[in-house]
Design a protein around this motif. Structure first.
Motif: not given
Length: 130
Positions: A21, A75, A80, A82-83, A88, A90-91, A93, A122
């Motif tokens: 992550d 993937c 994706h 990104r914060c 971090r 995140f994927h 959906d 995030c």
């Protein structure tokens, strides 16, 4: 070129997999892995792992890319997030990625790639800002 599964390569891949992550610059990864692999080894192996599809290169504003583990079986089908505060990753959906790409293509004629990274805050960092 056949890639041999050396102990250092396995260690580097395991490091990224166990921190899936987050993204790391090569220099950061080399620092974390200094007991297991030399700096030049990390610099040599990370680009190979990108070429093999195990790591994703994430460009940054300061021209120093960072790298994140990318599950080769999962993937490629999604984008994706990104914060920008904590870093971090995140994927998004698969179906939401497809729908977003479709909306952008239909609205602007622009085709997104599944490697696209959306930036924002995030939920945890957004809560801190409130």
């Amino acid at each position: 070129m056949k890639e041999y599964n050396t102990r250092q390569r396995s260690t580097i891949l395991s490091f990224f997999r166990s921190h899936s992550d987050r993204s790391f610059s090569i220099q950061e990864a080399a620092g974390y892995l200094s007991d297991a692999a030399g700096k030049s080894t990390v610099y040599r192996i990370i680009p190979r792992l990108v070429d093999e599809g195990y790591l994703m290169r994430i460009p940054s504003d300061d021209n120093e890319s960072s790298f994140q583990y990318r599950d080769p079986g999962k993937c490629p089908g999604h984008m994706h997030m990104r914060c920008v505060s904590c870093g971090r990753i995140f994927h998004l959906d698969d179906s939401l990625s497809s729908r977003l790409a479709e909306l952008i293509r239909d609205g602007n004629g622009f085709s997104l790639m599944n490697t696209s990274i959306l930036e924002g805050l995030c939920p945890d960092c957004r809560e801190k800002d409130i």
